[in-house]
Design a protein around this motif. Structure first.
Motif, PDB file in Angstrom:
ATOM      1  N   LEU A 134       0.831  -1.204   0.000  1.00 55.88           N
ATOM      2  CA  LEU A 134       0.000   0.000   0.000  1.00 55.88           C
ATOM      3  C   LEU A 134       0.865   1.253   0.000  1.00 55.88           C
ATOM      4  O   LEU A 134       0.587   2.209  -0.728  1.00 55.88           O
ATOM      5  CB  LEU A 134      -0.927   0.018   1.219  1.00 55.88           C
ATOM      6  CG  LEU A 134      -1.768   1.270   1.314  1.00 55.88           C
ATOM      7  CD1 LEU A 134      -3.217   0.948   1.015  1.00 55.88           C
ATOM      8  CD2 LEU A 134      -1.640   1.901   2.668  1.00 55.88           C
ATOM      9  N   LYS A 135       1.937   1.245   0.781  1.00 57.76           N
ATOM     10  CA  LYS A 135       2.818   2.420   0.860  1.00 57.76           C
ATOM     11  C   LYS A 135       3.504   2.724  -0.460  1.00 57.76           C
ATOM     12  O   LYS A 135       3.817   3.870  -0.739  1.00 57.76           O
ATOM     13  CB  LYS A 135       3.897   2.212   1.926  1.00 57.76           C
ATOM     14  CG  LYS A 135       3.414   2.391   3.326  1.00 57.76           C
ATOM     15  CD  LYS A 135       4.506   2.163   4.336  1.00 57.76           C
ATOM     16  CE  LYS A 135       5.779   2.859   3.979  1.00 57.76           C
ATOM     17  NZ  LYS A 135       6.769   2.903   4.997  1.00 57.76           N
ATOM     18  N   THR A 136       3.751   1.695  -1.256  1.00 54.19           N
ATOM     19  CA  THR A 136       4.451   1.912  -2.523  1.00 54.19           C
ATOM     20  C   THR A 136       3.488   2.154  -3.680  1.00 54.19           C
ATOM     21  O   THR A 136       3.931   2.387  -4.798  1.00 54.19           O
ATOM     22  CB  THR A 136       5.361   0.713  -2.850  1.00 54.19           C
ATOM     23  OG1 THR A 136       4.566  -0.474  -2.925  1.00 54.19           O
ATOM     24  CG2 THR A 136       6.438   0.550  -1.786  1.00 54.19           C
ATOM     25  N   ASP A 137       2.203   2.105  -3.428  1.00 57.03           N
ATOM     26  CA  ASP A 137       1.196   2.374  -4.454  1.00 57.03           C
ATOM     27  C   ASP A 137       1.223   3.863  -4.794  1.00 57.03           C
ATOM     28  O   ASP A 137       1.025   4.701  -3.922  1.00 57.03           O
ATOM     29  CB  ASP A 137      -0.182   1.976  -3.921  1.00 57.03           C
ATOM     30  CG  ASP A 137      -1.299   2.231  -4.921  1.00 57.03           C
ATOM     31  OD1 ASP A 137      -1.061   2.851  -5.965  1.00 57.03           O
ATOM     32  OD2 ASP A 137      -2.430   1.803  -4.618  1.00 57.03           O
ATOM     33  N   PRO A 138       1.487   4.208  -6.055  1.00 54.07           N
ATOM     34  CA  PRO A 138       1.560   5.621  -6.426  1.00 54.07           C
ATOM     35  C   PRO A 138       0.248   6.375  -6.207  1.00 54.07           C
ATOM     36  O   PRO A 138       0.245   7.590  -6.070  1.00 54.07           O
ATOM     37  CB  PRO A 138       1.924   5.602  -7.920  1.00 54.07           C
ATOM     38  CG  PRO A 138       2.045   4.194  -8.326  1.00 54.07           C
ATOM     39  CD  PRO A 138       1.746   3.317  -7.162  1.00 54.07           C
ATOM     40  N   GLY A 139      -0.866   5.659  -6.123  1.00 57.45           N
ATOM     41  CA  GLY A 139      -2.157   6.302  -5.904  1.00 57.45           C
ATOM     42  C   GLY A 139      -2.512   6.487  -4.437  1.00 57.45           C
ATOM     43  O   GLY A 139      -3.560   7.047  -4.114  1.00 57.45           O
ATOM     44  N   ALA A 140      -1.640   6.025  -3.532  1.00 62.04           N
ATOM     45  CA  ALA A 140      -1.931   6.129  -2.096  1.00 62.04           C
ATOM     46  C   ALA A 140      -1.847   7.588  -1.647  1.00 62.04           C
ATOM     47  O   ALA A 140      -0.933   8.316  -2.022  1.00 62.04           O
ATOM     48  CB  ALA A 140      -0.960   5.274  -1.299  1.00 62.04           C
ATOM     49  N   SER A 141      -2.810   7.977  -0.826  1.00 62.87           N
ATOM     50  CA  SER A 141      -2.803   9.340  -0.290  1.00 62.87           C
ATOM     51  C   SER A 141      -1.816   9.433   0.871  1.00 62.87           C
ATOM     52  O   SER A 141      -1.385   8.408   1.416  1.00 62.87           O
ATOM     53  CB  SER A 141      -4.200   9.710   0.203  1.00 62.87           C
ATOM     54  OG  SER A 141      -4.530   8.971   1.371  1.00 62.87           O
ATOM     55  N   LEU A 142      -1.483  10.647   1.237  1.00 57.50           N
ATOM     56  CA  LEU A 142      -0.589  10.854   2.380  1.00 57.50           C
ATOM     57  C   LEU A 142      -1.187  10.228   3.631  1.00 57.50           C
ATOM     58  O   LEU A 142      -0.482   9.580   4.408  1.00 57.50           O
ATOM     59  CB  LEU A 142      -0.335  12.352   2.604  1.00 57.50           C
ATOM     60  CG  LEU A 142       0.523  12.702   3.818  1.00 57.50           C
ATOM     61  CD1 LEU A 142       1.901  12.059   3.723  1.00 57.50           C
ATOM     62  CD2 LEU A 142       0.639  14.213   3.956  1.00 57.50           C
ATOM     63  N   GLY A 143      -2.495  10.376   3.827  1.00 59.48           N
ATOM     64  CA  GLY A 143      -3.150   9.779   4.989  1.00 59.48           C
ATOM     65  C   GLY A 143      -3.010   8.273   5.006  1.00 59.48           C
ATOM     66  O   GLY A 143      -2.774   7.669   6.052  1.00 59.48           O
ATOM     67  N   GLU A 144      -3.153   7.640   3.844  1.00 57.54           N
ATOM     68  CA  GLU A 144      -3.008   6.188   3.766  1.00 57.54           C
ATOM     69  C   GLU A 144      -1.581   5.759   4.069  1.00 57.54           C
ATOM     70  O   GLU A 144      -1.359   4.759   4.761  1.00 57.54           O
ATOM     71  CB  GLU A 144      -3.428   5.689   2.386  1.00 57.54           C
ATOM     72  CG  GLU A 144      -4.919   5.776   2.143  1.00 57.54           C
ATOM     73  CD  GLU A 144      -5.312   5.466   0.713  1.00 57.54           C
ATOM     74  OE1 GLU A 144      -6.334   4.796   0.530  1.00 57.54           O
ATOM     75  OE2 GLU A 144      -4.598   5.901  -0.225  1.00 57.54           O
ATOM     76  N   VAL A 145      -0.605   6.504   3.580  1.00 56.90           N
ATOM     77  CA  VAL A 145       0.799   6.166   3.821  1.00 56.90           C
ATOM     78  C   VAL A 145       1.142   6.347   5.303  1.00 56.90           C
ATOM     79  O   VAL A 145       1.791   5.487   5.908  1.00 56.90           O
ATOM     80  CB  VAL A 145       1.735   7.009   2.918  1.00 56.90           C
ATOM     81  CG1 VAL A 145       3.198   6.823   3.311  1.00 56.90           C
ATOM     82  CG2 VAL A 145       1.527   6.645   1.457  1.00 56.90           C
ATOM     83  N   VAL A 146       0.689   7.434   5.898  1.00 56.98           N
ATOM     84  CA  VAL A 146       0.954   7.672   7.323  1.00 56.98           C
ATOM     85  C   VAL A 146       0.276   6.597   8.173  1.00 56.98           C
ATOM     86  O   VAL A 146       0.869   6.082   9.123  1.00 56.98           O
ATOM     87  CB  VAL A 146       0.494   9.095   7.732  1.00 56.98           C
ATOM     88  CG1 VAL A 146       0.520   9.276   9.236  1.00 56.98           C
ATOM     89  CG2 VAL A 146       1.362  10.146   7.053  1.00 56.98           C
ATOM     90  N   ALA A 147      -0.960   6.225   7.807  1.00 54.75           N
ATOM     91  CA  ALA A 147      -1.661   5.159   8.538  1.00 54.75           C
ATOM     92  C   ALA A 147      -0.921   3.830   8.391  1.00 54.75           C
ATOM     93  O   ALA A 147      -0.796   3.062   9.355  1.00 54.75           O
ATOM     94  CB  ALA A 147      -3.101   5.033   8.038  1.00 54.75           C
ATOM     95  N   ALA A 148      -0.410   3.545   7.192  1.00 56.11           N
ATOM     96  CA  ALA A 148       0.342   2.306   6.973  1.00 56.11           C
ATOM     97  C   ALA A 148       1.629   2.314   7.791  1.00 56.11           C
ATOM     98  O   ALA A 148       1.987   1.297   8.397  1.00 56.11           O
ATOM     99  CB  ALA A 148       0.644   2.122   5.484  1.00 56.11           C
ATOM    100  N   ASP A 149       2.327   3.450   7.823  1.00 57.78           N
ATOM    101  CA  ASP A 149       3.545   3.558   8.648  1.00 57.78           C
ATOM    102  C   ASP A 149       3.237   3.258  10.113  1.00 57.78           C
ATOM    103  O   ASP A 149       3.973   2.523  10.776  1.00 57.78           O
ATOM    104  CB  ASP A 149       4.155   4.961   8.549  1.00 57.78           C
ATOM    105  CG  ASP A 149       4.893   5.201   7.247  1.00 57.78           C
ATOM    106  OD1 ASP A 149       5.298   4.215   6.598  1.00 57.78           O
ATOM    107  OD2 ASP A 149       5.064   6.384   6.895  1.00 57.78           O
ATOM    108  N   TYR A 150       2.156   3.833  10.608  1.00 63.23           N
ATOM    109  CA  TYR A 150       1.758   3.630  12.007  1.00 63.23           C
ATOM    110  C   TYR A 150       1.498   2.144  12.265  1.00 63.23           C
ATOM    111  O   TYR A 150       1.994   1.571  13.237  1.00 63.23           O
ATOM    112  CB  TYR A 150       0.500   4.461  12.289  1.00 63.23           C
ATOM    113  CG  TYR A 150       0.009   4.389  13.712  1.00 63.23           C
ATOM    114  CD1 TYR A 150       0.538   5.237  14.682  1.00 63.23           C
ATOM    115  CD2 TYR A 150      -0.984   3.503  14.089  1.00 63.23           C
ATOM    116  CE1 TYR A 150       0.085   5.195  15.989  1.00 63.23           C
ATOM    117  CE2 TYR A 150      -1.438   3.450  15.389  1.00 63.23           C
ATOM    118  CZ  TYR A 150      -0.902   4.302  16.340  1.00 63.23           C
ATOM    119  OH  TYR A 150      -1.359   4.240  17.633  1.00 63.23           O
TER     120      TYR A 150
END
Length: 178
Positions: A134-150
């Motif tokens: 999900l984090k490497t998906d170019p369509g992921a939003s900043l919120g999705e990336v931050v949530a995935a990091d968490y």
């Protein structure tokens, strides 16, 4: 999570009605449990009662009348105070993972606990792979990336605990049979 404070934070960007707040919540806080419409409206009612929000107008937009709300000065203060308050670490271990392992050890002994830990480790590894993708998906939003990091950081901590506990249970099993 305080739904009231989250709604205050969403209203800090400008007036919104309940439907918009629910949509904003779900879009801007991905991977957080979605809030129900009824919860949004009940929370808005309490916030208005407490003087933290006030009606900002009504629109119909092809449907029923919708009341938009905005922050009051008291709502801005409450939001600011909440954002400035540091969250205390939880005083107790409350995770289902921990409880299941302890109960498995108490009830069934090391063999069942080990089997559970191995299965749980695999489930965590599988979830880590999903989140990394999900984090490497170019369509992921900043919120999705931050949530995935968490989530990844928490899963990593769980995995370290699972491995540590698996090592302890295995060692104890060896000592008992040894």
């Amino acid at each position: 999570m305080s739904t009231a404070h989250v709604l205050l934070g969403l209203l800090a960007g400008g007036p919104q009605h309940g439907y918009e707040l629910k949509r904003s919540h779900d879009e801007r806080l991905p991977r957080v449990k979605p809030v129900a419409y009824g919860q949004v409206y009940a929370t808005l009612g309490r916030l208005e009662r407490d003087g933290l929000v006030e009606p900002a107008g009504q629109d119909r937009d092809g449907g029923p009348d919708r009341t938009s709300y905005r922050l009051t000065e008291g709502g801005e203060v409450a939001l600011s105070d909440w954002l400035a308050t540091v969250e205390r670490p939880a005083p107790f271990v409350t995770g289902a993972l921990f409880v299941k392992v302890v109960v498995a050890i108490l009830v069934s002994g090391a063999d069942r606990a080990r089997a559970y830990l191995v299965a749980q480790r695999q489930a965590h590894v599988d979830r880590l792979r999903e989140l990394t993708a999900l984090k490497t998906d170019p369509g992921a939003s900043l919120g999705e990336v931050v949530a995935a990091d968490y989530a990844i950081v928490h899963l990593d901590a769980d995995l370290r605990w699972v491995q540590n506990t698996l090592d302890r249970v295995t060692e104890l099993h060896r000592e008992i049979r040894g």
